[in-house]
Design an enzyme around this catalytic site. Structure first.
Site, PDB file in Angstrom:
ATOM      1  N   GLU A 113       0.826  -1.206   0.000  1.00 53.17           N
ATOM      2  CA  GLU A 113       0.000   0.000   0.000  1.00 53.17           C
ATOM      3  C   GLU A 113       0.865   1.264   0.000  1.00 53.17           C
ATOM      4  OE1 GLU A 113      -3.015  -0.027  -0.596  1.00 53.17           O
ATOM      5  OE2 GLU A 113      -3.838  -1.943   0.062  1.00 53.17           O
ATOM      6  N   ARG A 136       0.611   3.695  -3.338  1.00 58.42           N
ATOM      7  CA  ARG A 136      -0.081   4.956  -3.074  1.00 58.42           C
ATOM      8  C   ARG A 136       0.884   6.123  -2.863  1.00 58.42           C
ATOM      9  NH1 ARG A 136      -5.562   3.614   0.446  1.00 58.42           N
ATOM     10  NH2 ARG A 136      -5.719   1.400  -0.063  1.00 58.42           N
ATOM     11  N   ASP A 194      -4.917 -10.285  -7.963  1.00 62.18           N
ATOM     12  CA  ASP A 194      -5.259  -9.447  -9.114  1.00 62.18           C
ATOM     13  C   ASP A 194      -4.083  -8.774  -9.807  1.00 62.18           C
ATOM     14  OD1 ASP A 194      -4.901  -7.966  -6.806  1.00 62.18           O
ATOM     15  OD2 ASP A 194      -6.641  -6.665  -7.113  1.00 62.18           O
ATOM     16  N   GLU A 239     -12.266  -0.197 -10.294  1.00 62.09           N
ATOM     17  CA  GLU A 239     -11.862  -1.134 -11.347  1.00 62.09           C
ATOM     18  C   GLU A 239     -12.769  -1.114 -12.581  1.00 62.09           C
ATOM     19  OE1 GLU A 239      -9.837  -2.013  -7.721  1.00 62.09           O
ATOM     20  OE2 GLU A 239     -12.005  -1.979  -8.093  1.00 62.09           O
TER      21      GLU A 239
END
Length: 578
Positions: A186, A190, A319, A469
């Protein structure tokens, strides 16, 4: 001369009657002056114009078909019932640059509404809770996730005052010397990704590069495991990796393999190739591991470098592994064929083992497997999987418009593009199957031939986190195909967010249950709402030359990084070696 018949008589009589009528009409109308006649003509013209302007004419094939005018004001969102196919039942799409520009400005307004609430209530905090008007942090002191994650969106939307305010905070308050645990993945996607994108889009502002190098150096501590697979967390002050607190300390496969775009670009602009080597070695190690036709389990052990467990999914924890296989190939101008091979193998596995269709409508979805060799597909699909529609289209075209390259596309590329379109349609169907017009976190699909509804939403899965998404795939497919229907679907989704997620006092919030109206609100605005979802909406409704797909690659947090052509000896040596 022949005698006159009855027909001749009747015809002559009719002619005389017509002539008499015309004479009388002429005598009655002739007193009208030319000015009066002109006034009458003007009135009829105005009435005709008012009537015709109620319709917008669009091209469809070789004809012009009228559709009702689109109301640009905020109106009540009307959603179809569950037994209607909303995609096929939608009105014809709008081709009008001014309308799409106005819709883009509505997205900008939404961003401002969210940003202003955060600034007022939670400035400097990682996350925002708009209903309770407070902020919270992901670590002990926080590192301003929302601010750094939003930097490039502020630049793209040309919000100068807000950007300068954010930049000042980065310059004066952003400090990575935190003696606490942060998630490596993360923080990379980010914060590091946000700094790198801001560096490029700002015209190479050295402030952002300096901060990115400081953070990158600290994140390298996570790679201190015996295998080189990064630990799930890191102490930024001590530069020490920390294993996950479950599954024997295993890291998520997607998290360990979704650092490479950021670390390689940091090497490229800093000329320090330690970042490149550390992150790329992960991929070399995975390439040597046993896979199931290119598919991989969702956990990876930092201790021995082996996969942990057997579950296979393109949803949570799996993913972005598949996303970054393709994007690493694109990032270095299609020079690292190692990644394209891995991507092609994985997509072949997806098509062989994970794709299925629902009943009764035959919606295409990507399911899950419980382990290697078990081809019993679970009809479960996370919203996260909806990125794959755009990813497949990107892989088939490499960012080039379909109309420009279609004649040169292989049968496999055309198949991947079609699957991407069908998957995205399914994701849109999930949105419009609910009472709110918003998608749940997870959906299941009917596998029985007797089913009446394709989509099943379970109570524990019915929440919405403002995820990006589906909008991401709509944006990519619009850019690559030019089919305006993708914009129309995006506009409907945006309207639903405006109606149900917007907090009047400022900000937007996640929802507890999208299947009921009004939905219960969760009081949390994820940072990706500003960094990803609203950015993709803005780009979807904007011009094609704004962050073009043949010049940029988006990291998994929607931070655009430039496609590079490595020229340094260090970079070229790495590309040639592998």
């Amino acid at each position: 001369m022949l005698p006159m018949t009855r027909d001749d008589y009747d015809n002559g009589k009719t002619y005389k009657l017509k002539r008499t009528f015309i004479k009388k009409l002429y005598k009655k109308c002739i007193p009208f002056s030319r000015a009066r006649w002109l006034l009458i003509i003007i009135i009829f013209a105005v009435l005709y114009f008012v009537f015709v302007s109620k319709y917008i004419f669009i091209e469809q094939s070789d004809s012009q078909l009228p559709i009702k005018e689109v109301n640009n004001e905020d109106t009540e969102l009307t959603l179809p019932d569950l037994d209607i196919d909303p995609i096929l039942d939608f009105p014809k799409p709008v081709h009008n640059d001014q309308i799409w520009s106005e819709r883009q400005m509505k997205v900008k307004k939404a961003f401002k509404h969210a940003w202003d609430g955060y600034v007022r209530d939670a400035w400097g905090n990682d996350e925002y809770h708009p209903i309770s008007h407070r902020g919270s942090n992901l670590s002990r002191t926080g590192i301003g996730f929302t601010i750094v994650d939003s930097l490039d969106t502020l630049l793209i939307m040309d919000l100068k005052d807000e950007y300068n305010h954010a930049r000042d905070w980065v310059a004066n308050s952003l400090d990575f010397n935190i003696d606490g645990e942060v998630n490596v993945f993360e923080t990379t996607i980010r914060v590091l990704g946000g700094l790198l994108s801001a560096y490029h889009l700002s015209g190479n502002d050295g402030l952002f590069l300096a901060k990115a190098i400081d953070l990158g150096d600290r994140l390298l501590g996570a790679f201190s495991s015996p295998s080189g697979i990064p630990y799930a967390s890191v102490n930024l002050a001590r530069r020490e990796g920390i294993g996950a607190h479950f599954n024997g300390g295993a890291s998520s496969t997607s998290e360990a393999t979704t650092l490479q775009l950021e670390f390689k670009y940091l090497s490229y602009i800093s000329d320090n190739y330690e970042y490149w080597d550390k992150s790329q070695n992960i991929m070399f190690a995975i390439d040597e591991l046993k896979k199931y036709d290119g598919l991989v389990p969702i956990f990876l052990s930092p201790n021995d470098g082996q996969f942990w467990g057997g579950k296979i999914t393109l949803g949570a924890r799996g993913d972005s592994y598949y996303e970054y296989l393709l994007k690493q190939f694109i990032q270095t101008s299609n020079t690292e064929h190692f990644y394209r091979r891995m991507y092609d193998e994985a997509i072949k596995g997806v098509k062989t083992h994970l794709i299925d269709h629902s009943y009764p409508s035959g919606l295409l979805y990507i399911g899950e497997l419980s382990g290697y060799g078990d081809d019993t597909i679970s009809p479960k699909m996370d919203h996260l999987v909806c990125f794959m529609g755009g990813n497949l289209a990107l892989g088939a075209t490499q960012g080039r418009k379909v109309n420009d390259i279609q004649k040169h596309m292989s049968d496999n590329d055309l198949e991947d593009l079609d699957i991407g379109k069908e998957l995205t349609k399914t994701c849109v169907e999930i949105y419009f199957s609910t009472s709110t017009g918003l998608a749940p976190e997870i959906a299941y699909f009917s596998t029985s031939e007797d089913a009446t509804n394709d989509i099943i939403i379970k109570p524990l899965d019915s929440h919405n986190l403002l995820r990006p998404e589906t909008v991401e795939s709509l944006f990519i497919l619009w850019r690559l195909t030019g089919d305006v229907q993708y914009r129309e679907w995006g506009w409907k989704i945006f309207q639903a967010f405006e109606k149900y997620s917007k907090v009047d006092e400022g900000g937007y919030t996640s929802l507890d249950d999208v299947t009921v109206v009004p939905p219960k609100r969760r009081d949390k605005m994820e940072t990706f709402w500003l960094a990803e979802t609203l950015k993709y909406f803005y780009l979807l409704f904007g011009p094609d030359d704004l962050i073009p797909l043949d010049k940029y690659v988006f990291n998994t947090e929607a931070h655009p990084l430039p496609i590079i052509s490595p020229t340094s000896k260090d970079a070229q040596a790495r590309i040639k070696k592998y």
